[in-house]
Scaffold this motif. Structure first.
Motif, mmCIF file in Angstrom:
data_model
loop_
_atom_site.group_PDB
_atom_site.id
_atom_site.type_symbol
_atom_site.label_atom_id
_atom_site.label_comp_id
_atom_site.label_asym_id
_atom_site.label_seq_id
_atom_site.Cartn_x
_atom_site.Cartn_y
_atom_site.Cartn_z
ATOM 1 N N SER A 165 15.369 10.894 -13.217
ATOM 2 C CA SER A 165 15.445 9.690 -14.047
ATOM 3 C C SER A 165 14.736 9.912 -15.377
ATOM 4 C CB SER A 165 14.842 8.492 -13.317
ATOM 5 O OG SER A 165 13.449 8.501 -13.418
ATOM 6 N N GLN A 166 15.245 9.261 -16.391
ATOM 7 C CA GLN A 166 14.674 9.316 -17.724
ATOM 8 C C GLN A 166 13.667 8.172 -17.859
ATOM 9 O OE1 GLN A 166 15.840 11.426 -20.306
ATOM 10 N NE2 GLN A 166 17.176 12.502 -18.906
ATOM 11 N N ASP A 167 12.644 8.346 -18.675
ATOM 12 C CA ASP A 167 11.688 7.264 -18.889
ATOM 13 C C ASP A 167 12.361 6.027 -19.485
ATOM 14 O OD1 ASP A 167 9.510 8.596 -17.844
ATOM 15 O OD2 ASP A 167 8.884 9.391 -19.783
ATOM 16 N N GLN A 168 13.394 6.235 -20.284
ATOM 17 C CA GLN A 168 14.087 5.136 -20.950
ATOM 18 C C GLN A 168 15.186 4.528 -20.079
ATOM 19 O OE1 GLN A 168 13.060 4.280 -24.037
ATOM 20 N NE2 GLN A 168 11.579 5.935 -24.066
ATOM 21 N N GLY A 169 15.627 5.231 -19.057
ATOM 22 C CA GLY A 169 16.791 4.809 -18.287
ATOM 23 C C GLY A 169 16.522 3.686 -17.302
ATOM 24 N N ALA A 170 17.589 3.025 -16.928
ATOM 25 C CA ALA A 170 17.504 1.992 -15.893
ATOM 26 C C ALA A 170 17.420 2.697 -14.548
ATOM 27 C CB ALA A 170 18.733 1.100 -15.957
ATOM 28 N N THR A 194 0.813 -1.220 0.000
ATOM 29 C CA THR A 194 0.000 0.000 0.000
ATOM 30 C C THR A 194 0.845 1.268 0.000
ATOM 31 O OG1 THR A 194 -0.155 -0.021 2.404
ATOM 32 C CG2 THR A 194 -1.910 -1.144 1.174
ATOM 33 N N ALA A 195 2.160 1.119 0.050
ATOM 34 C CA ALA A 195 3.060 2.286 0.063
ATOM 35 C C ALA A 195 3.168 2.894 -1.334
ATOM 36 C CB ALA A 195 4.452 1.868 0.550
ATOM 37 N N THR A 196 3.554 4.152 -1.392
ATOM 38 C CA THR A 196 3.758 4.844 -2.669
ATOM 39 C C THR A 196 5.184 4.602 -3.151
ATOM 40 O OG1 THR A 196 2.210 6.571 -2.024
ATOM 41 C CG2 THR A 196 3.745 7.103 -3.801
ATOM 42 N N TRP A 197 5.295 4.077 -4.366
ATOM 43 C CA TRP A 197 6.602 3.843 -4.973
ATOM 44 C C TRP A 197 7.039 5.109 -5.685
ATOM 45 C CZ3 TRP A 197 9.544 -0.452 -4.255
ATOM 46 C CH2 TRP A 197 8.920 -1.535 -3.653
ATOM 47 N N ARG A 198 8.303 5.494 -5.506
ATOM 48 C CA ARG A 198 8.838 6.716 -6.107
ATOM 49 C C ARG A 198 10.182 6.432 -6.770
ATOM 50 N NH1 ARG A 198 6.784 11.222 -2.401
ATOM 51 N NH2 ARG A 198 5.384 10.078 -1.064
ATOM 52 N N LYS A 199 10.458 7.219 -7.818
ATOM 53 C CA LYS A 199 11.792 7.154 -8.416
ATOM 54 C C LYS A 199 12.331 8.570 -8.513
ATOM 55 C CE LYS A 199 10.303 6.898 -13.234
ATOM 56 N NZ LYS A 199 10.443 6.176 -14.487
ATOM 57 N N ALA A 200 13.597 8.694 -8.757
ATOM 58 C CA ALA A 200 14.244 10.003 -8.805
ATOM 59 C C ALA A 200 13.613 10.876 -9.882
ATOM 60 C CB ALA A 200 15.741 9.845 -9.078
ATOM 61 N N THR A 201 13.421 12.135 -9.573
ATOM 62 C CA THR A 201 12.845 13.058 -10.553
ATOM 63 C C THR A 201 13.774 13.254 -11.743
ATOM 64 O OG1 THR A 201 13.726 14.947 -9.319
ATOM 65 C CG2 THR A 201 11.456 14.294 -8.859
ATOM 66 N N ARG A 246 12.694 -1.664 -6.022
ATOM 67 C CA ARG A 246 12.324 -2.494 -7.175
ATOM 68 C C ARG A 246 12.773 -1.843 -8.470
ATOM 69 N NH1 ARG A 246 5.749 -1.608 -7.388
ATOM 70 N NH2 ARG A 246 5.821 0.488 -8.277
ATOM 71 N N ASP A 247 12.801 -2.631 -9.527
ATOM 72 C CA ASP A 247 13.132 -2.161 -10.874
ATOM 73 C C ASP A 247 11.949 -1.359 -11.407
ATOM 74 O OD1 ASP A 247 13.645 -1.865 -13.605
ATOM 75 O OD2 ASP A 247 14.300 -3.934 -13.869
ATOM 76 N N SER A 248 12.188 -0.132 -11.821
ATOM 77 C CA SER A 248 11.087 0.717 -12.295
ATOM 78 C C SER A 248 10.452 0.195 -13.576
ATOM 79 C CB SER A 248 11.570 2.160 -12.509
ATOM 80 O OG SER A 248 12.542 2.219 -13.530
ATOM 81 N N LYS A 249 11.187 -0.608 -14.340
ATOM 82 C CA LYS A 249 10.636 -1.155 -15.584
ATOM 83 C C LYS A 249 9.875 -2.460 -15.364
ATOM 84 C CE LYS A 249 14.653 -0.554 -17.632
ATOM 85 N NZ LYS A 249 15.714 -0.744 -18.598
ATOM 86 N N ASN A 250 9.885 -2.956 -14.122
ATOM 87 C CA ASN A 250 9.206 -4.216 -13.825
ATOM 88 C C ASN A 250 8.483 -4.079 -12.481
ATOM 89 O OD1 ASN A 250 8.342 -6.841 -13.784
ATOM 90 N ND2 ASN A 250 10.349 -7.729 -13.386
ATOM 91 N N ALA A 251 7.505 -3.199 -12.448
ATOM 92 C CA ALA A 251 6.804 -2.897 -11.203
ATOM 93 C C ALA A 251 6.101 -4.101 -10.598
ATOM 94 C CB ALA A 251 5.805 -1.766 -11.435
ATOM 95 N N ASP A 252 5.728 -5.066 -11.419
ATOM 96 C CA ASP A 252 5.061 -6.259 -10.908
ATOM 97 C C ASP A 252 6.047 -7.361 -10.542
ATOM 98 O OD1 ASP A 252 2.498 -5.163 -11.177
ATOM 99 O OD2 ASP A 252 2.424 -5.734 -13.292
ATOM 100 N N GLY A 253 7.312 -7.109 -10.764
ATOM 101 C CA GLY A 253 8.331 -8.102 -10.455
ATOM 102 C C GLY A 253 8.707 -8.096 -8.982
ATOM 103 N N PRO A 254 9.765 -8.782 -8.649
ATOM 104 C CA PRO A 254 10.179 -8.878 -7.248
ATOM 105 C C PRO A 254 10.733 -7.543 -6.740
ATOM 106 C CG PRO A 254 11.812 -9.889 -8.666
ATOM 107 C CD PRO A 254 10.648 -9.518 -9.539
ATOM 108 N N ASN A 255 10.750 -7.422 -5.422
ATOM 109 C CA ASN A 255 11.407 -6.263 -4.818
ATOM 110 C C ASN A 255 12.232 -6.727 -3.633
ATOM 111 O OD1 ASN A 255 9.852 -5.901 -2.231
ATOM 112 N ND2 ASN A 255 8.168 -5.664 -3.677
ATOM 113 N N LEU A 256 13.186 -5.912 -3.274
ATOM 114 C CA LEU A 256 14.005 -6.171 -2.094
ATOM 115 C C LEU A 256 13.416 -5.381 -0.945
ATOM 116 C CD1 LEU A 256 17.530 -5.758 -3.709
ATOM 117 C CD2 LEU A 256 16.345 -7.895 -3.196
ATOM 118 N N THR A 257 13.365 -5.955 0.232
ATOM 119 C CA THR A 257 12.824 -5.274 1.395
ATOM 120 C C THR A 257 13.887 -5.242 2.486
ATOM 121 O OG1 THR A 257 10.622 -6.098 0.861
ATOM 122 C CG2 THR A 257 10.937 -5.225 3.064
#
Length: 66
Positions: free
Chosen positions: A15-20, A6-13, A34-45
């Motif tokens: 970051s490029q849409d195409q970038g890793a 239920t937390a809000t996922w954020r990435k650096a402002t 988590r990987d921004s290109k694979n939001a449904d994939g695994p994450n590290l906690t």
């Protein structure tokens, strides 16, 4: 559980849409990464304490590769 579902996922402002990129979600007790290109994939906690220790060490240059 850790509550990251239920937390809000954020990435650096900067970051490029195409970038890793990674995304980060935080709760009071946990931090997820988590990987921004694979939001449904695994994450590290991590515990909030462990994540804060890592950030402090990185700021001090303790994780530099050079």
């Amino acid at each position: 559980m850790h509550g990251l579902d239920t937390a809000t996922w954020r990435k650096a402002t900067a970051s490029q849409d195409q970038g890793a990129c990674v995304e980060v979600a935080m709760t009071e007790r946990f931090v997820g990464v988590r990987d921004s290109k694979n939001a449904d994939g695994p994450n590290l906690t991590f515990s909030a304490h462990a994540a804060a220790a890592f950030v402090r060490a990185a700021k001090q240059g303790r994780h530099d590769l050079v």
